[in-house]
Design a protein around this motif. Structure first.
Motif, mmCIF file in Angstrom:
data_model
loop_
_atom_site.group_PDB
_atom_site.id
_atom_site.type_symbol
_atom_site.label_atom_id
_atom_site.label_comp_id
_atom_site.label_asym_id
_atom_site.label_seq_id
_atom_site.Cartn_x
_atom_site.Cartn_y
_atom_site.Cartn_z
ATOM 1 N N LEU A 72 -0.256 9.414 -10.758
ATOM 2 C CA LEU A 72 -0.126 9.374 -9.296
ATOM 3 C C LEU A 72 -0.482 7.999 -8.732
ATOM 4 O O LEU A 72 -0.310 7.752 -7.542
ATOM 5 C CB LEU A 72 -1.057 10.415 -8.653
ATOM 6 C CG LEU A 72 -0.997 11.864 -9.135
ATOM 7 C CD1 LEU A 72 -1.909 12.738 -8.266
ATOM 8 C CD2 LEU A 72 0.428 12.395 -9.072
ATOM 9 N N ASP A 73 -1.008 7.144 -9.578
ATOM 10 C CA ASP A 73 -1.611 5.901 -9.076
ATOM 11 C C ASP A 73 -0.664 5.047 -8.251
ATOM 12 O O ASP A 73 -1.016 4.569 -7.178
ATOM 13 C CB ASP A 73 -2.117 5.055 -10.261
ATOM 14 C CG ASP A 73 -3.299 5.737 -10.940
ATOM 15 O OD1 ASP A 73 -3.778 6.747 -10.376
ATOM 16 O OD2 ASP A 73 -3.722 5.269 -12.016
ATOM 17 N N HIS A 74 0.539 4.860 -8.772
ATOM 18 C CA HIS A 74 1.446 3.960 -8.068
ATOM 19 C C HIS A 74 1.759 4.477 -6.661
ATOM 20 O O HIS A 74 1.737 3.722 -5.694
ATOM 21 C CB HIS A 74 2.752 3.773 -8.842
ATOM 22 C CG HIS A 74 3.772 3.025 -8.059
ATOM 23 N ND1 HIS A 74 3.713 1.653 -7.897
ATOM 24 C CD2 HIS A 74 4.832 3.447 -7.327
ATOM 25 C CE1 HIS A 74 4.700 1.275 -7.120
ATOM 26 N NE2 HIS A 74 5.407 2.339 -6.755
ATOM 27 N N THR A 75 2.022 5.760 -6.562
ATOM 28 C CA THR A 75 2.373 6.320 -5.248
ATOM 29 C C THR A 75 1.172 6.286 -4.302
ATOM 30 O O THR A 75 1.319 6.028 -3.106
ATOM 31 C CB THR A 75 2.930 7.745 -5.408
ATOM 32 O OG1 THR A 75 4.132 7.661 -6.176
ATOM 33 C CG2 THR A 75 3.243 8.393 -4.064
ATOM 34 N N LYS A 76 -0.004 6.516 -4.836
ATOM 35 C CA LYS A 76 -1.207 6.426 -3.991
ATOM 36 C C LYS A 76 -1.334 5.015 -3.408
ATOM 37 O O LYS A 76 -1.569 4.841 -2.216
ATOM 38 C CB LYS A 76 -2.456 6.772 -4.802
ATOM 39 C CG LYS A 76 -2.631 8.256 -5.070
ATOM 40 C CD LYS A 76 -3.958 8.444 -5.777
ATOM 41 C CE LYS A 76 -4.215 9.890 -6.139
ATOM 42 N NZ LYS A 76 -5.426 10.006 -6.973
ATOM 43 N N GLU A 77 -1.155 4.041 -4.288
ATOM 44 C CA GLU A 77 -1.241 2.649 -3.823
ATOM 45 C C GLU A 77 -0.172 2.374 -2.758
ATOM 46 O O GLU A 77 -0.435 1.724 -1.746
ATOM 47 C CB GLU A 77 -0.989 1.669 -4.982
ATOM 48 C CG GLU A 77 -2.200 1.378 -5.824
ATOM 49 C CD GLU A 77 -1.820 0.624 -7.091
ATOM 50 O OE1 GLU A 77 -0.888 -0.214 -7.012
ATOM 51 O OE2 GLU A 77 -2.417 0.898 -8.145
ATOM 52 N N TYR A 78 0.994 2.900 -3.025
ATOM 53 C CA TYR A 78 2.098 2.709 -2.083
ATOM 54 C C TYR A 78 1.761 3.308 -0.713
ATOM 55 O O TYR A 78 1.978 2.702 0.328
ATOM 56 C CB TYR A 78 3.373 3.351 -2.653
ATOM 57 C CG TYR A 78 4.475 3.502 -1.638
ATOM 58 C CD1 TYR A 78 5.329 2.439 -1.343
ATOM 59 C CD2 TYR A 78 4.656 4.706 -0.948
ATOM 60 C CE1 TYR A 78 6.333 2.580 -0.401
ATOM 61 C CE2 TYR A 78 5.658 4.847 -0.009
ATOM 62 C CZ TYR A 78 6.490 3.788 0.271
ATOM 63 O OH TYR A 78 7.475 3.923 1.208
ATOM 64 N N LEU A 79 1.209 4.513 -0.736
ATOM 65 C CA LEU A 79 0.895 5.199 0.524
ATOM 66 C C LEU A 79 -0.187 4.445 1.305
ATOM 67 O O LEU A 79 -0.108 4.327 2.525
ATOM 68 C CB LEU A 79 0.475 6.642 0.247
ATOM 69 C CG LEU A 79 1.597 7.559 -0.260
ATOM 70 C CD1 LEU A 79 1.022 8.870 -0.783
ATOM 71 C CD2 LEU A 79 2.637 7.829 0.826
ATOM 72 N N VAL A 80 -1.146 3.935 0.583
ATOM 73 C CA VAL A 80 -2.208 3.165 1.252
ATOM 74 C C VAL A 80 -1.601 1.920 1.887
ATOM 75 O O VAL A 80 -1.860 1.589 3.042
ATOM 76 C CB VAL A 80 -3.330 2.792 0.248
ATOM 77 C CG1 VAL A 80 -4.275 1.759 0.852
ATOM 78 C CG2 VAL A 80 -4.088 4.038 -0.178
ATOM 79 N N LYS A 81 -0.755 1.248 1.108
ATOM 80 C CA LYS A 81 -0.146 0.017 1.603
ATOM 81 C C LYS A 81 0.729 0.309 2.823
ATOM 82 O O LYS A 81 0.653 -0.361 3.844
ATOM 83 C CB LYS A 81 0.691 -0.622 0.481
ATOM 84 C CG LYS A 81 0.699 -2.144 0.557
ATOM 85 C CD LYS A 81 1.530 -2.752 -0.556
ATOM 86 C CE LYS A 81 0.748 -2.974 -1.842
ATOM 87 N NZ LYS A 81 1.602 -3.464 -2.938
#
Lengths: 344, 626
Positions: free
Chosen positions: B188-197
């Motif tokens: 899930l890491d990439h999408t989490k980072e994306y959502l934060v960004k």
């Protein structure tokens, strides 16, 4: 942007001949276009620009042959599209002095869209409209500026089109320099061309031009020795609107509407007249509606607003800002993107 | 982040999988599919994507014509297409379910948001009153149907978030994505980072980022705990050449190719365009690259756009305009002007299905003859066509190179399929890309003679590109016929005949400057399949399958359509049969037949969609086995 704008003393001394090509001019003898060509060739030596920095662009029509006769860079393009081409020239190299010479068909029929949008964007281009109220090159059909009822090969029973008003269009688009001249008024044209070229922004100059083959005398009500003083009015910045052979007539506001008055009658003095202010778009709007026979038709610089930034300046400003912000652009970083991965 | 160990041994390893996300055009399916792709790319799969969306921005909610879909094909092998048959579908509403179900393979997984299968929604998309497909035995027997109350579970998982119903509701797609991540063992890491960004950093909405992340995790945990799925699946990393990779779509690659060409030519680009689907992505991309000296101009219409690009080229920049088929039609006269003026110009045409407005968001390859002949009189120009999303990078550079090398307009024929589809791309090293040499003449070059604007280079036949601002080289160009050499207006009959031939010869000469046509497979034999443009992926996959079943077939793919590579006739002559698959009614066939006087067998399907590999396999097999 002003790298190529020079002091006139540093320039080669040009004469009209330096702007004349070896090509035979092929307009009909007596055509009003000759006068405009001559006026432009004579005006350019008085402008602080190098010859190689001029680009004349045209579309199609009699007037569109103009670039072939100017010893500068030039392009004779396709019907109606001169302004779109000129926009590209100016945006590629804003250091160039770009001038479009065009007719009423080019600018207000097939290319009408480009006229509106070039003016609205305030691209730094000078537009000379040689308005002869007729299609000359295609042999005499009515044009968008022809009067209703015009008998022509395509309107044998009289044209049922209402004519377009070029100055009103220019006003509507927010054009920042609007002027009008007569092809026979060499002095007036010279002054207007110089101001138009010097103006930073879209300069629109309507020239009443006689097509002596297909629409001879169309402008005689305004262009002849006896008609000019009575049926036109030369506006000058800061001066009252006075006209007439005896300079005894003027324009004043009456209940918010312009009105022709006789100076000295009914106690009217010069102080009652409208004073021309070229920066005032409301006046320009009024001039656009002043038409023969109710009014003398305004000539000269009807509007000039040098304060509005040009399209090309804004374009380069954004480029500069982007460069300032990012520093040296890195192509490798750009194509690699932000989400690359390594395969070992 | 949940760990995988608990279910490690329950997962099934697959070579590849095709997943389709679908729902309402407001359901965020493009984003969801894009995230799934990004995550899989970072994991190391080979992939190909196919976004499929309606022309309407927000069609009435819940209707079949408002359905938006995103298909991604993941593999541990090299793949070239987004896949024909869907192995797993995630449908956010009944309309998406209805439109997409037929593409799912029998036995395939179908995950639906059952909360949306209400009476009202079912009737909105045309199901008969009282019928619910989720209760249909036939459907339940045919597919592995998994009913998940996604709306309710999303709502419940965010009940204490304090956010409004609208914001909460919008997180359903992240819940669905969480399920997909669990099912395919993705991080899930990439999408989490994306959502934060996206939400916290860019929009200043940290709470929105938070609820999206919570919904994503809730979906993942649901997969883990609910035990409604038959198995988990694992698609191992693909074996790829070492290097730096990124995901790239055709429109992105076109942008990067144009910028790279400009840098390699040390020239600014003026990109004048009028927004049109599916070419606008190129415009959007370039508009963000002002720091590279890219000047973008939103013209008032298609004609203005090309004319502005022509003006820019006259003044010494590289003029580029971009459009799709209808716009190309409007640019016809101006293309003729550019080739009469003999100025460099690139016309990007991202083809779409037509004629007229047609199917604006769907793909087609039917502008080839327009590109070739869609102008009055004898008006040849160079035509190139990228074959895949990443190939757009190379061919955009080629378009610019050929335009300046031959002082001619070049039409670049991309299409909606490769423009929006994405694949992994091994990022080239900028230093390895050759420089594009451009010279502008100066007055000194003509110390011993006269500058002639239409004097030709003996080899390439191009004329000199003298630009305004150059002292002493003032000259006029124009749309009237030019006198050879001087460029003066000429009505001379023989001169016109000569110039018509020169312009044609110049374009034909470009064949000396382009790569030869390569043949994949035997260089001679019974059957050659000849493709062009964006069908490369589908045809390649089909050819591999035909060969795998024991047939011999060769394959060549054209990226240069005018002129054709100089060995084209020789290649075609080495085979008994030439099969030409194209998404039109036989346009390349027409060109090949008329130029080389050989017969061709067309495979022509014009459905606004890329070729289905299985159709190609069937049709090619028919020819090779007859």
């Amino acid at each position: 942007m002003s790298a190529t704008e020079s002091k006139i003393s540093e320039l080669p001394i040009y004469t009209a001949k330096d702007f004349t090509t070896d090509q035979d001019v092929r307009w009909c003898p007596g055509c009003g276009d000759y006068a405009v060509l001559s006026a432009v060739r004579k005006a350019l030596p008085g402008i602080a620009r190098k010859r190689e920095d001029y680009v004349f662009v045209s579309g199609i029509g009699c007037a569109a042959r103009f670039p072939y006769y100017m010893e500068t860079y030039g392009m004779h393009s396709i019907h109606g599209r001169a302004l779109a081409v000129a926009t590209g020239v100016k945006c590629a190299n804003p250091g160039l002095e770009v001038c479009v010479v065009s007719g009423d068909g080019d600018l207000f029929s097939i290319g009408g869209n480009h006229t509106i949008h070039t003016m609205r964007r305030n691209v730094d281009i000078t537009i000379l409209l040689l308005n002869n109220k007729i299609y000359g090159l295609t042999k005499g059909q009515y044009s968008p500026t022809s009067e209703t009822g015009k008998i022509s090969p395509t309107s044998p029973a009289g044209s049922i089109d209402y004519p377009i008003n070029p100055i009103a269009i220019a006003v509507a688009t927010g054009c920042t320099f609007i002027a009008r001249s007569l092809d026979v008024d060499m002095k007036g044209m010279d002054a207007i061309i110089k101001r138009a070229m010097a103006h930073r922004g879209t300069s629109f100059v309507e020239v009443y031009q006689d097509c002596n083959i297909f629409n001879h005398k169309a402008w005689f009500y305004a262009s002849q020795k006896d008609t000019m003083p009575e049926n036109t009015i030369k506006v000058e910045h800061g001066k009252p609107l006075i006209f007439g052979t005896d300079r005894d007539k003027g324009i004043r506001f009456n209940n918010g509407r312009p009105e022709v008055v006789l100076i000295g009658q009914n106690g009217i003095t010069e102080a009652d007249l409208i004073v021309h202010d070229e920066t005032d778009m409301f006046l320009a709007s009024m001039y656009a509606q002043m038409a023969h026979p109710e009014f003398p038709e305004p000539m000269g610089i009807l509007h000039a607003d040098p304060t509005k930034p040009t399209y090309n300046d804004l374009l380069y400003q954004q480029l500069e800002e982007a460069k300032q912000k990012s520093g040296q652009p890195d192509l490798q970083a750009l194509i690699t993107g932000n989400e690359s991965w390594e395969v070992q | 982040m949940p760990t995988d160990q608990a279910i490690e041994n329950q997962s099934t390893t697959l070579d590849s999988v095709v997943i389709r996300f679908c729902g309402d055009s407001g359901d965020g399916m493009q984003l969801t599919g894009g995230q799934f792709t990004d995550t899989s790319a970072l994991f190391g799969n080979d992939f190909a994507t196919f976004p499929d969306f309606p022309a309407e921005i927000r069609a009435p909610k819940g209707t079949t014509f408002g359905v938006s879909g995103f298909q991604v094909h993941l593999s541990s092998e090299s793949i070239f297409t987004p896949g024909d048959r869907v192995n797993a579908m995630i449908a956010m509403n009944p309309a998406g379910f209805k439109v997409n179900l037929e593409d799912v393979e029998p036995g395939g997984i179908v995950i639906v948001n059952e909360d949306e299968f209400t009476k009202g929604n079912l009737s909105k998309c045309g199901y008969l009153d009282g019928y619910n497909p989720l209760e249909d035995d036939e459907i339940n027997n045919k597919y592995a149907l998994v009913k998940v109350p996604m709306s309710r579970l999303t709502k419940e998982s965010l009940a204490d978030s304090g956010m409004g119903a609208k914001d909460v509701n919008r997180c359903r797609n992240m819940f669905a994505l969480g399920i997909a991540y669990w099912l395919y063992e993705r991080s899930l890491d990439h999408t989490k980072e994306y959502l934060v960004k996206k939400f916290a950093e860019k929009k200043g909405l940290p709470e929105v980022a938070k609820i999206n992340i919570r919904a994503l995790e809730a979906g993942y945990y649901f997969g883990e705990t609910a035990e409604v799925f038959p198995a988990r699946y694992r698609v191992p990393k693909a074996k790829q050449e070492p290097g730096t990779y990124r995901q790239i779509s055709g429109n992105e690659a076109t942008v990067l190719g144009l910028v790279t060409a400009a840098q390699k030519a040390s020239k600014p680009i003026v990109y004048a365009s009028y927004p049109i689907t599916p070419a606008s992505g190129v415009f959007h991309g370039l508009a963000h690259l002002k720091r590279f000296g890219i000047k973008t101009i939103q013209s008032e219409d298609e004609i203005a756009a090309i004319c502005t690009a022509i003006g820019a080229s006259f003044a010494g920049d590289i003029g580029v305009t971009g459009t799709s088929g209808p716009g190309l039609a409007l640019k016809g006269e101006a293309m003729g002007l550019a080739l009469m003026l003999e100025l460099p110009l690139v016309i990007v045409n991202v083809q779409r299905a037509g004629p007229a407005t047609g199917l604006p968001t769907k793909t087609e390859q039917a502008d080839l003859l327009q590109a070739m002949y869609g102008r009055h009189c004898e008006s040849p120009l160079i035509i190139v066509a990228p074959r895949s999303p990443s190939d757009c990078f190379n061919m955009a550079i080629e378009a610019v190179r050929l335009a300046v090398e031959f002082m001619t307009p070049v039409i670049y024929l991309s299409d909606g399929y490769i423009a929006n589809g994405a694949e992994p791309w091994k990022v080239p090293s900028v230093g390895d890309i050759p420089t594009i040499n451009i010279t502008h003449p100066k007055q000194e070059d003509f110390a011993d003679g006269e500058f002639l604007p239409y004097a030709r280079d003996p080899e390439t036949l191009k004329r000199p590109w003298a630009i305004p601002g150059t002292p002493g080289l003032e000259h006029r160009v124009g749309s009237l016929e030019k006198e050879a050499g001087t460029g003066n207006v000429s009505y001379d009959a023989d001169n016109h005949d000569y110039m018509v031939r020169m312009r044609a010869k110049k374009v034909a000469n470009a064949a000396n400057s382009i790569p030869l046509l390569e043949v994949d497979g035997d260089p001679s034999g019974d059957v050659l399949v000849l493709g062009w443009g964006g069908t490369f992926g589908s045809i390649t996959t089909a050819i591999n399958e035909v060969r795998a079943s024991g047939h011999s077939v060769s394959y060549a793919h054209l990226q240069y359509l005018n002129p054709f590579p100089s060995n084209t006739e020789e290649v075609l002559g080495s085979f008994k049969k030439v099969v030409i698959p194209e998404i039109n009614l036989g346009q390349l066939s027409t060109l090949i037949r008329s130029k080389y006087l050989i017969d061709t067998i067309g495979i022509n399907i014009v459905k606004g969609k890329p070729f289905r590999v299985e159709t190609l396999v069937e049709r090619i097999t028919e020819v090779v086995s007859s």
